[in-house]
Design a protein around this motif. Sequence first.
Motif, short mmCIF file in Angstrom:
data_model
loop_
_atom_site.label_atom_id
_atom_site.label_comp_id
_atom_site.label_asym_id
_atom_site.label_seq_id
_atom_site.Cartn_x
_atom_site.Cartn_y
_atom_site.Cartn_z
N ARG A 19 29.43 53.15 40.23
CA ARG A 19 30.13 54.43 40.14
C ARG A 19 30.48 54.91 41.55
N PRO A 20 31.76 55.05 41.87
CA PRO A 20 32.15 55.46 43.23
C PRO A 20 31.85 56.93 43.47
N THR A 21 31.65 57.27 44.74
CA THR A 21 31.50 58.68 45.10
C THR A 21 32.86 59.30 45.42
N GLY A 22 33.80 58.46 45.85
CA GLY A 22 35.16 58.92 46.12
C GLY A 22 36.12 58.29 45.13
N ALA A 23 37.32 58.00 45.61
CA ALA A 23 38.32 57.39 44.73
C ALA A 23 37.91 55.97 44.38
N PRO A 24 38.08 55.56 43.12
CA PRO A 24 37.73 54.19 42.72
C PRO A 24 38.70 53.17 43.29
N SER A 25 38.17 51.99 43.59
CA SER A 25 39.00 50.89 44.06
C SER A 25 38.53 49.60 43.39
N GLU A 26 39.18 48.50 43.71
CA GLU A 26 38.90 47.23 43.05
C GLU A 26 37.43 46.83 43.12
N GLU A 27 36.74 47.20 44.19
CA GLU A 27 35.35 46.78 44.36
C GLU A 27 34.40 47.36 43.33
N HIS A 28 34.84 48.39 42.63
CA HIS A 28 33.97 49.04 41.64
C HIS A 28 34.08 48.42 40.26
N PHE A 29 34.89 47.38 40.12
CA PHE A 29 35.13 46.77 38.81
C PHE A 29 34.92 45.26 38.89
N THR A 30 34.75 44.66 37.73
CA THR A 30 34.72 43.21 37.64
C THR A 30 35.34 42.79 36.31
N VAL A 31 35.91 41.58 36.29
CA VAL A 31 36.47 41.03 35.06
C VAL A 31 35.46 40.06 34.47
N LEU A 54 45.80 56.49 33.94
CA LEU A 54 45.94 57.93 34.12
C LEU A 54 45.02 58.42 35.24
N THR A 55 45.46 59.46 35.94
CA THR A 55 44.67 60.00 37.05
C THR A 55 43.31 60.49 36.58
N ILE A 56 43.23 61.08 35.40
CA ILE A 56 41.95 61.62 34.92
C ILE A 56 40.88 60.54 34.81
N MET A 57 41.29 59.28 34.70
CA MET A 57 40.33 58.18 34.62
C MET A 57 39.49 58.10 35.89
N SER A 58 40.03 58.52 37.02
CA SER A 58 39.28 58.50 38.27
C SER A 58 38.05 59.41 38.17
N GLU A 59 38.23 60.59 37.57
CA GLU A 59 37.10 61.51 37.40
C GLU A 59 36.07 60.96 36.43
N LEU A 60 36.55 60.37 35.34
CA LEU A 60 35.62 59.84 34.34
C LEU A 60 34.85 58.65 34.89
N ILE A 61 35.46 57.88 35.76
CA ILE A 61 34.78 56.76 36.40
C ILE A 61 33.72 57.28 37.37
N ARG A 62 34.02 58.38 38.05
CA ARG A 62 33.04 58.95 38.98
C ARG A 62 31.91 59.67 38.27
N GLY A 63 32.08 59.91 36.95
CA GLY A 63 31.00 60.52 36.19
C GLY A 63 30.94 62.02 36.27
N ARG A 64 32.05 62.65 36.60
CA ARG A 64 32.07 64.11 36.69
C ARG A 64 31.94 64.72 35.31
#
Length: 338
Positions: A19-31, A54-64
């Motif tokens: 879970r990233p603390t800032g904006a998500p990037s490729e390193e936070h995921f795996t296939v 969608l932009t809102i996915m960034s917040e949901l990934i960060r767990g807000r």
Amino acid sequence: MSASSAVPATHREVHLVTRPTGAPSEEHFTVVEVPVPVPGPGQVLVRTTTLAVLTIMSELIRGRGELPMPPFDVGACVPGPGIAEVVDAGDSGLQVGDLVASQTGGWREYAVLDAQAVQCLDPGALPFPAAHLSQGAAAYLGVVRAGEVRQGDTVFVTSAAGGVGSLAGQIARLRGAARVIGSTSSQRKADILTKELGYDAVVLRNAGSLDEQLRAAAPDGLDVVVDNVGGEQLKSAMALARRGARIALIGALAGQLGDSAVTEIDPHALISGSVTLRGAALFDHLDVIPEWTDFFGRALRDGTLTFPRTVLTGLDQAPRALRELVEGRHVGAVHVEL
């Protein structure tokens, strides 16, 4: 109807691994490769064709936790909206080959979904299936219902180059707006807005005083504000609201992108100016979707409206698509085609 014989034994999914603390990037995921799921009673197996990012996915990934939806789980497939083809209809009443839209199919090649949770798409409603993934219903809600754009209005749309704003400006023009102004983050996107998407003027974030730019673009004030951002942009817009202005709040991107979406409100100014401030969430106005779809289909076919979108190809490009969306790289919707 039974499953297609072409369904493989395994498929790929994109999982959130940290879970990233800032904006998500490729390193936070795996296939990962996992077995293709088997549908149960009342379920369908679908093959994903197009994903909407969608932009809102960034917040949901960060767990807000302040959003009206649960955060995405670490170690699981990333949920998200998409278009898919039914490959095993089971007892659902759907047919193999039907195209369906789902909000939760996720970043995966195949998914099992409850039949009641998918929308079977009318192939004749829009010129191409991915158009069903537009954010135009929210734009239409903001312009037509919450903003009540009328003939001769001066309209300001925040985040004008995004999936909502790139359609909102065009809708406002078709509703008879005399002047349409947008905000965006770069001159490149501003040029696209004015040359291709019907905007008369654009104010740039982080390019001098927003108040001064907006006042120069709308010297006689604003009749309608379609706000996707909140924060300083909404504050500047409210300061220019003319008497009887309508301010439609349909997004809070400032909060999703790390800034504050909170805006100070002067009740006296709103009251004395008979200004309407109205929040509008699409889930409270689901009846607007068929109205929008009919409007969108006709406008696309007659060429009075375009659907700006960026398409990346391949499931493994989904994390990159989200990163570039958050970075403001693209104009319009961002889709991943499988």
